[in-house]
Each structure stands twice: as structure tokens, then as C-alpha cells.
Motif scaffolding. Structure first.
Motif, PDB file in Angstrom:
ATOM      1  N   PRO A  41       0.791  -1.233   0.000  1.00  0.00           N
ATOM      2  CA  PRO A  41       0.000   0.000   0.000  1.00  0.00           C
ATOM      3  C   PRO A  41       0.826   1.288   0.000  1.00  0.00           C
ATOM      4  O   PRO A  41       0.399   2.293  -0.556  1.00  0.00           O
ATOM      5  N   ASP A  42       2.002   1.280   0.587  1.00  0.00           N
ATOM      6  CA  ASP A  42       2.818   2.495   0.656  1.00  0.00           C
ATOM      7  C   ASP A  42       4.090   2.374  -0.186  1.00  0.00           C
ATOM      8  O   ASP A  42       5.121   2.941   0.148  1.00  0.00           O
ATOM      9  N   ALA A  43       4.018   1.649  -1.283  1.00  0.00           N
ATOM     10  CA  ALA A  43       5.200   1.375  -2.120  1.00  0.00           C
ATOM     11  C   ALA A  43       5.884   2.659  -2.585  1.00  0.00           C
ATOM     12  O   ALA A  43       5.227   3.595  -3.040  1.00  0.00           O
ATOM     13  N   ARG A  44       7.202   2.663  -2.467  1.00  0.00           N
ATOM     14  CA  ARG A  44       8.010   3.806  -2.920  1.00  0.00           C
ATOM     15  C   ARG A  44       9.086   3.393  -3.929  1.00  0.00           C
ATOM     16  O   ARG A  44       9.604   4.223  -4.649  1.00  0.00           O
ATOM     17  N   VAL A  49       7.411  -3.807  -4.370  1.00  0.00           N
ATOM     18  CA  VAL A  49       6.492  -4.330  -5.385  1.00  0.00           C
ATOM     19  C   VAL A  49       6.879  -5.770  -5.709  1.00  0.00           C
ATOM     20  O   VAL A  49       8.019  -6.046  -6.085  1.00  0.00           O
ATOM     21  N   ALA A  50       5.909  -6.688  -5.584  1.00  0.00           N
ATOM     22  CA  ALA A  50       6.145  -8.092  -5.920  1.00  0.00           C
ATOM     23  C   ALA A  50       5.878  -8.308  -7.407  1.00  0.00           C
ATOM     24  O   ALA A  50       4.953  -7.720  -7.973  1.00  0.00           O
ATOM     25  N   ILE A  80       5.645   1.487 -13.405  1.00  0.00           N
ATOM     26  CA  ILE A  80       4.314   1.828 -13.907  1.00  0.00           C
ATOM     27  C   ILE A  80       3.347   1.959 -12.734  1.00  0.00           C
ATOM     28  O   ILE A  80       2.630   2.958 -12.602  1.00  0.00           O
ATOM     29  N   VAL A  81       3.334   0.956 -11.863  1.00  0.00           N
ATOM     30  CA  VAL A  81       2.359   0.960 -10.769  1.00  0.00           C
ATOM     31  C   VAL A  81       2.706   2.022  -9.719  1.00  0.00           C
ATOM     32  O   VAL A  81       1.817   2.681  -9.183  1.00  0.00           O
ATOM     33  N   ILE A  82       3.978   2.228  -9.449  1.00  0.00           N
ATOM     34  CA  ILE A  82       4.363   3.262  -8.478  1.00  0.00           C
ATOM     35  C   ILE A  82       3.956   4.645  -8.991  1.00  0.00           C
ATOM     36  O   ILE A  82       3.456   5.472  -8.224  1.00  0.00           O
ATOM     37  N   THR A  83       4.126   4.881 -10.274  1.00  0.00           N
ATOM     38  CA  THR A  83       3.689   6.164 -10.850  1.00  0.00           C
ATOM     39  C   THR A  83       2.181   6.305 -10.771  1.00  0.00           C
ATOM     40  O   THR A  83       1.667   7.352 -10.366  1.00  0.00           O
ATOM     41  N   ASP A  88      -3.524   7.685  -7.808  1.00  0.00           N
ATOM     42  CA  ASP A  88      -4.597   6.973  -7.124  1.00  0.00           C
ATOM     43  C   ASP A  88      -3.975   5.808  -6.346  1.00  0.00           C
ATOM     44  O   ASP A  88      -3.625   4.784  -6.935  1.00  0.00           O
ATOM     45  N   PRO A  89      -3.828   5.960  -5.029  1.00  0.00           N
ATOM     46  CA  PRO A  89      -3.155   4.942  -4.226  1.00  0.00           C
ATOM     47  C   PRO A  89      -3.862   3.586  -4.222  1.00  0.00           C
ATOM     48  O   PRO A  89      -3.267   2.582  -3.817  1.00  0.00           O
TER      49      PRO A  89
END
Length: 183
Positions: A41-44, A49-50, A80-83, A88-89
Motif C-alpha cells: 500500500p505504501d510502495a516507494r 512491489v512483488a 508503472i504501478v508506483i507512478t 490513485d493509491p
């Protein structure tokens, strides 16, 4: 608590991977391989990221994960997902699939919200995925982001969602639609 959250993310990603292995048309795998990721949820960073180590490849008509699920396994799809999460978290999962002009009308038929970017318009000094994804997320994160490639860069479709099972299900909907198509 943190370890428990990591296990939950890995388990859910494993469930999604199982769906893809069992039912996805391998022709949707790009030349560079495919990955599907799920972020904490708080990936930086990519370490939050798995993904699938070594990516997912096509072996004949089979969808074949090269390695196991691990955190930090993907750089490209993780970015891609972090951006997207900056906009939108709730959007914590993404996968890349093969681009084909044949696929584009099917994305519309499935009522996916679709956005694209042109690599030719990329400003100097930025990473393509950071810029391209951000340019498509300013008014909300779409279900699909694609580009038609550039010199030395394979065109690509990226499917985004709140979790990897949703992403996998959307890929499978598309897979069912292209069963008889020439890609």
C-alpha cells in the motif's frame, strides 16, 4: 505486520499468476516478456512491489513464469504501478501485454478506459514509464495505457487495477476476445 502484508501481496499475486498460466492466450505475451506486479500500500520503490522473477514468457502455446514471485523482481512494470499510485493509491497492480492494432478495438468493446502516449513527445531526461504513465493519469488512472513504441522500443499495452486478480481477469477478458484474431 509488515511481513504478513508482504505474504498477503505475494499470495494474491500468485492467485493472479495461476489464472494467467491456466487461461491466457500466450500470443498476448510481448517479445520482451510479460510481468504482473502487486505493490504494498505504501510502495516507494521496486523493492516494495512483488513481481515474477525473470518475467513470464510464452513456451509454444503455454504461458510460463520463468521464476518465482519475489519483491523487487520487476523494475519496468513496478515503475508503472508506483507512478499510477501517485495519482490513485488504490491502483496497486499492473501487467504489460503485447500491443497489436487488432487488440485496440477490443479494449473499447470491453468498455475499458484507455489512454495512450507517444514516445516521440517524451521530454529529455525523464524515464519513459514515469512520464508516459503520468501523462495518462492526470485525470484519473485508466484501465489500460498503451504506446506504439519507438526505434528499438517494443510497442506495449499496460493493464492497471486495484489488485492483480482484477488485472488478470481483465487480461483474460481480452484473451477470450482475441482467440481467433490474427495478432
Amino acid at each position: 505486520m509488515i511481513q504478513e502484508e508482504r505474504e498477503t501481496v505475494a499470495d494474491r499475486l500468485g492467485e493472479a499468476l495461476g489464472l494467467l498460466v491456466e487461461r491466457m492466450d500466450a500470443r498476448l505475451i510481448p517479445e520482451v516478456g510479460m510481468n504482473i506486479v502487486y505493490a504494498l500500500p505504501d510502495a516507494r520503490s521496486k523493492d516494495d512491489v512483488a513481481g515474477v522473477l525473470g518475467r513470464i514468457v510464452g513456451l509454444g502455446e503455454a504461458v510460463h513464469p520463468v521464476g518465482e514471485i519475489a519483491f523487487g523482481a520487476s523494475d519496468h512494470v513496478a515503475r508503472i504501478v508506483i507512478t499510477a499510485m501517485r495519482f490513485d493509491p488504490r491502483i496497486r497492480s499492473a501487467a504489460n501485454i503485447r500491443f497489436s492494432e487488432t487488440i485496440l478495438p477490443e479494449l473499447d468493446n470491453l468498455l475499458f478506459e484507455v489512454c495512450s502516449f507517444d514516445r516521440e513527445n517524451e521530454p529529455p531526461g525523464v524515464q519513459t514509464m514515469d512520464w508516459g504513465v503520468a501523462s495518462c493519469c492526470r485525470e484519473g488512472v485508466p484501465d489500460v495505457i498503451y504506446d506504439r513504441g519507438a526505434v528499438g522500443k517494443e510497442p506495449m499495452i499496460r493493464v492497471l487495477g486495484e489488485d492483480p486478480v482484477t488485472v488478470a481477469q481483465n487480461i483474460l477478458k481480452l484473451s477470450n476476445r482475441i482467440a481467433y484474431a490474427q495478432l
